[in-house]
Design an enzyme around this catalytic site. Structure first.
Site, PDB file in Angstrom:
ATOM      1  N   TRP A 181     -45.726   0.224   2.134  1.00 46.53           N
ATOM      2  CA  TRP A 181     -46.993   0.217   2.871  1.00 46.53           C
ATOM      3  C   TRP A 181     -47.420  -1.237   3.109  1.00 46.53           C
ATOM      4  O   TRP A 181     -47.395  -2.057   2.198  1.00 46.53           O
ATOM      5  CB  TRP A 181     -48.043   0.965   2.031  1.00 46.53           C
ATOM      6  CG  TRP A 181     -49.399   1.047   2.639  1.00 46.53           C
ATOM      7  CD1 TRP A 181     -49.699   1.386   3.917  1.00 46.53           C
ATOM      8  CD2 TRP A 181     -50.650   0.803   1.983  1.00 46.53           C
ATOM      9  NE1 TRP A 181     -51.072   1.379   4.097  1.00 46.53           N
ATOM     10  CE2 TRP A 181     -51.668   1.027   2.924  1.00 46.53           C
ATOM     11  CE3 TRP A 181     -51.005   0.428   0.684  1.00 46.53           C
ATOM     12  CZ2 TRP A 181     -53.026   0.884   2.620  1.00 46.53           C
ATOM     13  CZ3 TRP A 181     -52.343   0.292   0.375  1.00 46.53           C
ATOM     14  CH2 TRP A 181     -53.335   0.516   1.335  1.00 46.53           C
ATOM     15  N   ASP A 262     -48.315   4.680  -6.771  1.00 45.05           N
ATOM     16  CA  ASP A 262     -49.314   4.753  -5.704  1.00 45.05           C
ATOM     17  C   ASP A 262     -49.105   6.079  -4.966  1.00 45.05           C
ATOM     18  O   ASP A 262     -48.126   6.242  -4.238  1.00 45.05           O
ATOM     19  CB  ASP A 262     -49.158   3.564  -4.745  1.00 45.05           C
ATOM     20  CG  ASP A 262     -50.243   3.575  -3.680  1.00 45.05           C
ATOM     21  OD1 ASP A 262     -51.187   4.387  -3.793  1.00 45.05           O
ATOM     22  OD2 ASP A 262     -50.157   2.771  -2.735  1.00 45.05           O
ATOM     23  N   LYS A 298     -55.746  11.568   2.874  1.00 42.78           N
ATOM     24  CA  LYS A 298     -54.871  12.411   3.690  1.00 42.78           C
ATOM     25  C   LYS A 298     -55.005  13.876   3.308  1.00 42.78           C
ATOM     26  O   LYS A 298     -55.111  14.733   4.171  1.00 42.78           O
ATOM     27  CB  LYS A 298     -53.399  12.015   3.522  1.00 42.78           C
ATOM     28  CG  LYS A 298     -53.148  10.545   3.315  1.00 42.78           C
ATOM     29  CD  LYS A 298     -53.099   9.767   4.595  1.00 42.78           C
ATOM     30  CE  LYS A 298     -52.933   8.290   4.295  1.00 42.78           C
ATOM     31  NZ  LYS A 298     -52.746   7.476   5.448  1.00 42.78           N
TER      32      LYS A 298
HETATM   33  C1  LMR Z   1     -50.987   4.166   7.256  1.00 44.47           C
HETATM   34  O1  LMR Z   1     -50.058   3.619   6.653  1.00 44.47           O
HETATM   35  O2  LMR Z   1     -50.948   4.405   8.471  1.00 44.47           O
HETATM   36  C2  LMR Z   1     -52.218   4.585   6.500  1.00 44.47           C
HETATM   37  O3  LMR Z   1     -51.981   4.543   5.137  1.00 44.47           O
HETATM   38  C3  LMR Z   1     -53.432   3.846   6.934  1.00 44.47           C
HETATM   39  C4  LMR Z   1     -53.529   2.474   6.348  1.00 44.47           C
HETATM   40  O4  LMR Z   1     -54.600   2.145   5.839  1.00 44.47           O
HETATM   41  O5  LMR Z   1     -52.582   1.692   6.387  1.00 44.47           O
END
Ligand code: LMR
Length: 456
Positions: A181, A262, A298
């Site tokens: 992420w 996470d 989510k």
């Molecule tokens: C994403 O990866 O699209 C989501 O988790 C939103 C974010 O805050 O990055």
């Protein structure tokens, strides 16, 4: 030093007469100009934040993409960018169970807007812990877990990072999957923790590079911090199998690594809340001391309400309860200095559902609805790409799980999809499967067929 009257600097210009006070906007402007003319030119050009110390930062890639999508006026546009669930009409979906909880809260004579306790709403955090650790978790029955309500999963990762930055005496490098992420690296960097990467995604198979992952975790210095996505890995949609988690647990135990879970997609990956938490529960069963970040963005569709929770679990032993009490006391200080106490609304919604068996069952149904629609879109996209004879293999679209698919599209292909077909996705080729629906899937499949066919 006070300016001396004998200084060689020119005397300040005499103040012009104040503009007559009238209600007109032109005289207000004149007054502002008047004030500005009192500021010496030297002061006006002084900043403590020049460009070499505060350079212009790039716009956040994901939110920049969302902005570009909103600005696109084409009827064809498709948003496969941000990870937020959409229904078959490409609209945000307020879960029916969330609407019910909202009504219950609104009508409650008990409702007020007082501060939450520093650690959050107890009814929420205790149920959140049971949800992810398991109601019969030894961490809970042996009273060696503590929970803090946070600003969604992001706030939980930040709190965990801050706690480790302040107190962790092992190897202070956080190992992140390659890739992960986008926000992980900067959250850890901002609290002064180093980050490194372990291999994760194999471009050859569009699946897990398990051998590479194991070797890197094995080679990391003892007591490293290893960040793991327990389910629905973002951005790849590739998860280890349960047997692979077991192998990882053996290596991490031998190396005394610290697991940092996470979890942003519990129940959203498989549609089964317990199954999506099984890696975390397995590690706890093996006696690890670890932490868990939990998002309700989510799985409750509460994106902007920022409902989340942070859980710390210490290993079993005579001192465990005392250890966790100390940890909780320090977390409370960090929380107080960062946000004082967490916001109420989203957590109240989630808590209402988590504490009511009937609503809980309805929530599970809503979850199955979302994950089921995503699975059907995976199948549809794969079969359409294959039917169109799109070069390459597309089984990874259905092999991957959760909100995202890592398509394997290259950056130039992604750019062409955006420029020529109004299809928006992140540069690394990640698509949010929830952005696909029965109305836009042909357009997306045809466009992918064209760009892949022409730019191999
Ligand atoms: C994403 O990866 O699209 C989501 O988790 C939103 C974010 O805050 O990055």
């Amino acid at each position: 030093m006070a300016p001396s009257s004998s200084s060689s600097a020119p005397p300040p210009a005499p103040a012009p007469a104040p503009a007559p006070a009238t209600a007109s906007s032109s005289s207000s402007l004149a007054r502002i100009n008047n004030i500005a003319s009192h500021i010496s030119p030297a002061m006006a050009s002084v900043t403590s934040f020049p460009v070499d110390t505060v350079p212009q930062a790039p716009e956040d890639a994901l939110f920049g993409l969302a902005r570009a999508y909103r600005a696109d006026t084409s009827d064809l546009k498709v948003d496969l960018g941000i990870g937020a669930y959409r229904d078959d009409n490409a609209k945000p979906w307020v879960l029916p169970v969330v609407k019910k909880a909202d009504e219950i809260l609104r009508d409650s004579p008990e409702l007020n807007h007082e501060y939450a306790p520093i650690a959050g709403i107890p009814d929420f955090t205790s149920k959140a812990a049971q949800l992810i650790l398991g109601a019969d978790s030894p961490a809970l029955t042996e009273k060696r877990a503590t929970s803090m309500q946070t600003i969604s999963g992001n706030g939980a990762v930040h709190l965990g990072a801050l706690f480790l930055a302040k107190f962790y005496k092992g190897c202070r490098t956080v190992y992140l999957s390659n890739t992960t992420w986008a926000n992980h690296k900067q959250i850890f960097g901002n609290v002064g923790l180093e980050t490194a990467q372990y291999p994760y995604f194999s471009k050859q198979s569009n699946g897990l590079d398990f051998e590479g992952m194991k070797a890197a975790i094995q080679a990391a210095p003892e007591r490293s911090i290893i960040l793991l996505h327990p389910c629905a890995h973002n951005p790849t949609g590739v998860d280890p199998t349960m047997d692979q988690w077991k192998e990882l647990a053996v290596i991490m135990g031998q190396k005394k690594h610290f697991p940092f879970f996470d979890c942003a997609y519990q129940g959203f990956a498989s549609g089964d809340l317990a199954r999506d938490a099984s890696a975390i529960r397995y590690f706890i069963g093996q006696g690890f001391e670890l932490l868990v970040c939990q998002s309700f963005a989510k799985n409750f569709g509460l994106y902007g309400e920022r409902a989340g929770c942070f859980h710390m679990v210490t290993g079993p032993g005579a001192e465990a309860s005392a250890t966790i009490t100390r940890i909780a006391s320090q977390l409370a200080i960090l929380q107080r200095s960062e946000i004082s106490n967490p916001p109420l609304y989203g957590a109240r919604i989630a808590s209402t559902v988590l504490n009511d068996p009937k609503l809980f069952a309805e929530w599970e149904e809503n979850l199955r609805n979302m994950s089921g629609r995503i699975i059907s879109m995976r199948k549809a996209l794969r079969s359409k790409l294959e039917a169109l004879g799109t070069p390459g293999t597309w089984n990874h679209i259905t092999d991957q799980i959760g909100m995202f698919s890592f398509t394997g599209l290259s950056e130039p292909q992604v750019q062409r999809l955006r420029d020529e077909y109004h299809i928006y996705m992140t540069k690394n080729g990640r698509i949010s499967m929830a952005g696909l629906n029965t109305k836009n899937i042909d357009h997306v499949a045809n466009a992918i067929r064209k760009v892949v066919g022409e730019t191999q």
